[in-house]
Design an enzyme around this catalytic site. Structure first.
Site, PDB file in Angstrom:
ATOM      1  CG  ASP A  43      -3.001   1.493   3.928  1.00 54.31           C
ATOM      2  OD1 ASP A  43      -2.868   2.494   3.370  1.00 54.31           O
ATOM      3  OD2 ASP A  43      -2.078   1.222   4.665  1.00 54.31           O
ATOM      4  CG  HIS A  47      11.859  -0.765 -25.615  1.00 54.45           C
ATOM      5  ND1 HIS A  47      12.918  -0.859 -24.401  1.00 54.45           N
ATOM      6  CD2 HIS A  47      11.025  -0.118 -24.885  1.00 54.45           C
ATOM      7  CE1 HIS A  47      12.421  -0.565 -23.486  1.00 54.45           C
ATOM      8  NE2 HIS A  47      11.398  -0.261 -23.663  1.00 54.45           N
ATOM      9  CG  HIS A 104      -2.165  -0.570   0.942  1.00 58.04           C
ATOM     10  ND1 HIS A 104      -3.082  -0.207  -0.085  1.00 58.04           N
ATOM     11  CD2 HIS A 104      -2.963  -1.594   1.351  1.00 58.04           C
ATOM     12  CE1 HIS A 104      -4.119  -0.824  -0.063  1.00 58.04           C
ATOM     13  NE2 HIS A 104      -4.114  -1.907   0.658  1.00 58.04           N
ATOM     14  CE1 TYR A 123      -8.289   5.238 -14.913  1.00 53.62           C
ATOM     15  CE2 TYR A 123      -7.144   6.293 -13.132  1.00 53.62           C
ATOM     16  CZ  TYR A 123      -7.700   5.023 -13.511  1.00 53.62           C
ATOM     17  OH  TYR A 123      -7.708   3.766 -12.985  1.00 53.62           O
ATOM     18  CD  GLU A 155      -0.987   4.471  11.803  1.00 60.10           C
ATOM     19  OE1 GLU A 155      -0.645   4.179  13.474  1.00 60.10           O
ATOM     20  OE2 GLU A 155      -1.220   3.149  11.350  1.00 60.10           O
TER      21      GLU A 155
END
Length: 471
Positions: free
Chosen positions: A174, A315, A169, A372, A448
């Site tokens: 999370d 490449h 994560h 997106y 946190e």
């Protein structure tokens, strides 16, 4: 999108249920996670003060804050459990099961298996009619190797795009899941005081899928996530190390760029490297194409409306003395406007094909289908809800975020309902956010204490958007 070579790892841990997770030992901790973009990391930007007065506080706001503080330890424990057991896009089976079981215990109407592993849950308030408010959390991790150090570090491995990879994560998803799980419990606890309806979306595959596969928010919408009931607005958040814990940032209008991947195949004619006139050199053609493409941004569009066009890979060839017959290039395009996006896609194709043809070669341009859209925060909704965010962050803690060139598939949800996506700081006070490891870095860490800020912000947004607790 990261792609790593296989590395050795430990065996998967046994599944845990939400109720079995032990409370977090400390309020602050660390995370390794992502930057919630289809590709690329978020650099430390400059944040301007929003100068928005905090909205008036009610007794319900105080009760929601008290409940948020009471559940903080469990929220952090959920986050650490999910962090230890990360899952890649469309593989979030354990995370989704944890979430669904938790929501059912709270009395939500739960639908599983939306867009492979997504969960949609509905809670109708008991205080009367009101708008339908959707909240979104993304669940997927990244193919990245977590360093040693955390007692809850990931040692998971999985298969991604045909290769075995470590999983981590590294973007904070999370944290997002844990915050929304805690929000669900607080909302259920205060259901009798809440108006309207809350729809919670736990979304897979925000980071994209291999091979241009369509997933994440777009697939959830296609499978009815917004159909019954249809949200009147949608909120989402993202943790960010480029802000200090306690700060919240938002931006009305375009906030995250669109993201498109393109591939160019340049074809020539193989020859001996000592006699290039006998062939057509696609290496030289490719070099000219790269140079020509940069003139789109520098000479063909208004520089006051930025966009980014980057060639990331080239490449071709197998030996130093052979002119190859083909060269392959790939790159990314980022814009904030659908008109600019379409214009640049057309110009990439026209320039690449024209340059190659003019040099006796040929070029084929392919735009992958999984791009997106730009994330556009609804200006009216952002202005309306800014005082709610200022109530949580404080007048000095609410910031205006600069536009990000990273992408975010919350954009598709915000196309279907007025949306507000905001950012929550997770770098501890006293540390320089500009020096913090960015999202998508394996060294990305989280204070946190920022989870409580994100939880309170979500709760205040729901209360204010639905008019709950108002006389």
């Amino acid at each position: 999108m990261l792609r790593l070579r296989p590395l050795l790892g430990s065996a998967p841990r046994a599944p845990l249920t939400a109720g079995a997770v032990a409370p977090a030992a400390t309020r602050r901790g660390f995370l390794a996670a992502c930057a919630c973009c289809a590709a690329g990391a978020l650099a430390a930007p400059r944040f301007a003060a929003a100068h928005v007065p905090p909205g008036p506080a009610s007794a319900l706001h105080a009760r929601l804050d008290a409940a948020a503080s009471a559940i903080e330890g469990r929220m952090i424990a959920w986050r650490r459990d999910i962090h230890s057991n990360p899952e890649l896009g469309n593989q979030e089976h354990r995370t989704a099961a944890l979430v669904a079981a938790h929501l059912r215990r709270l009395g939500f109407e739960v639908r599983e298996g939306v867009a492979a592993t997504g969960v949609v849950a509905t809670l109708r308030g008991g205080a009367g009619d009101g708008p339908v408010v959707a909240l979104r959390a993304d669940m997927d991790a990244l193919p990245a190797q977590e360093p040693e150090g955390l007692p809850f570090a990931s040692r998971r491995r999985a298969t991604w795009d045909g290769a075995e990879v470590p999983v981590m994560h590294a973007c904070g998803h999370d944290c997002h899941v844990a915050i929304l799980m805690a929000a669900a419990e607080v909302l259920a606890l205060h259901r009798a005081e809440m108006r309207g309806t809350a729809v919670l979306l736990f979304q897979p595959a925000e980071e994209g899928l291999p091979g241009g596969e369509i997933g994440g928010a777009r697939r959830m919408l296609a499978e009815g996530a917004f159909d019954s009931p249809r949200p009147d607005m949608v909120f989402g958040l993202h943790v960010l190390t480029s802000m200090t814990t306690g700060q919240i940032a938002y931006r009305p209008g375009p906030a995250h760029a669109s993201s498109d991947t393109f591939r160019i195949t340049v074809r020539g004619r193989q020859a001996h490297g000592a006699m290039p006139w006998d062939g057509v050199d696609p290496v030289v053609i490719a070099g000219q194409i790269v140079t020509a493409l940069q003139t789109i941004q520098s000479r063909q569009v208004d520089v006051n409306d930025p966009s980014v066009l980057t060639i990331g890979t080239i490449h071709g060839g197998t030996r130093h003395n052979i002119v190859p017959d083909r060269v392959e290039l790939s790159g990314t395009l980022r814009t904030y406007d659908e008109g600019r996006r379409a214009f640049m896609q057309r110009r990439v194709k026209a320039l690449a094909e024209g340059v190659a043809q003019g040099m006796d070669g040929a070029a084929e341009v392919v735009w992958e289908p999984g791009g997106y859209a730009a994330l556009v925060n609804d200006p009216a909704l952002a202005d309306r809800m800014a005082p709610s965010l200022a109530r949580v962050a404080g007048r000095d803690g609410l910031r205006i975020n600069p536009r990000h060139t990273a992408s975010e598939d919350f954009a598709f949800l915000a196309q279907r309902a007025p949306g507000l996506f905001f950012w929550v700081g997770v770098t501890p006070p006293g540390q320089d956010p500009a020096r913090a490891a960015p999202n998508h870095s394996p060294h990305f860490t989280v204070d946190e204490a920022g989870l409580l800020v994100g939880l309170r912000a979500m709760l205040h947004l729901v209360a204010d958007a639905t008019g709950s607790g108002m006389a």
